[in-house]
Enzyme design. Sequence first.
Site, PDB file in Angstrom:
ATOM      1  N   ASP A  11       0.911  -1.252  -0.160  1.00 51.99           N
ATOM      2  CA  ASP A  11      -0.142   0.040   0.115  1.00 51.99           C
ATOM      3  C   ASP A  11       0.718   1.266  -0.091  1.00 51.99           C
ATOM      4  O   ASP A  11       0.435   2.348   0.820  1.00 51.99           O
ATOM      5  CB  ASP A  11      -0.863  -0.022   1.295  1.00 51.99           C
ATOM      6  N   LYS A 124      -6.712  -4.854  -3.304  1.00 55.39           N
ATOM      7  CA  LYS A 124      -7.799  -5.415  -2.292  1.00 55.39           C
ATOM      8  C   LYS A 124      -8.634  -4.442  -1.610  1.00 55.39           C
ATOM      9  O   LYS A 124      -8.487  -3.294  -2.254  1.00 55.39           O
ATOM     10  CB  LYS A 124      -6.810  -5.990  -1.248  1.00 55.39           C
ATOM     11  N   CYS A 176      -2.484  -2.705   7.459  1.00 57.18           N
ATOM     12  CA  CYS A 176      -2.254  -3.270   6.086  1.00 57.18           C
ATOM     13  C   CYS A 176      -0.946  -4.164   6.322  1.00 57.18           C
ATOM     14  O   CYS A 176      -1.005  -5.439   5.818  1.00 57.18           O
ATOM     15  CB  CYS A 176      -2.423  -2.477   4.805  1.00 57.18           C
TER      16      CYS A 176
END
Length: 232
Positions: A11, A124, A176
Amino acid sequence: MAFTPALIVVDMQNDFCVELKNAPLFVSGALDTLPVINKLLASDKFVFKVATKDWHPQSHVSFASNHSGESPFTSFVTIKNLVANKPEETMEQRLWPDHCVQKTKGAELVEGLDVSKVDLIVEKGQDERVEMYSAVSDSFGNQTHGKGGVSHDLAQLLKDKDVTHVYTVGIAGDYCLNYTALDSAKSGFTTYVIEEAQRCVDPGAWAAVCEGFKTGKVKLIAEDSEEVEKVL
């Protein structure tokens, strides 16, 4: 002992990495991780290099804007495991500002990340009904590849390439990156988190995250460790 390593860059997106008015989830120090991450991406020792992205619909359940009267960061709502058709299973969901909305500038990987060295991008968090911090499963543990939640079955792809060791870096260390690393270990891979190559939403949470790594059999390592030298 077999050693076939993969790299997962979690991310590294504009909404987390760039301190702008329209990046309400900016993580302090995120861009400071780029030199380490790019050095790893440049290595030919990894058989597979993956970047992940939050890729949320505007209607995502984790956005405070979708819950009347609720506030980002401080509000929580109860969500049901509708993905698995098990509404009796519930969890408390922290609410966030709108972030990484599909096809927006904020969802793009940050400028300066050497994307040319990335083999695959996993998108995602696409199912509006559930949070998905991990790139492997959603917050209820559902495997949602093929069901609209995530673009690829990451654990299976790693297994298909005979990966034995997974190195994880990126944002955010307390969300994450944390859950992706834990799911990697659960999937049977020897999993590392490189401490200098992560930053947290809440830096004060890092100590508790590290305790969770111990329980989850994730190994926290330093940039100058033997484990990192092995892949450079």
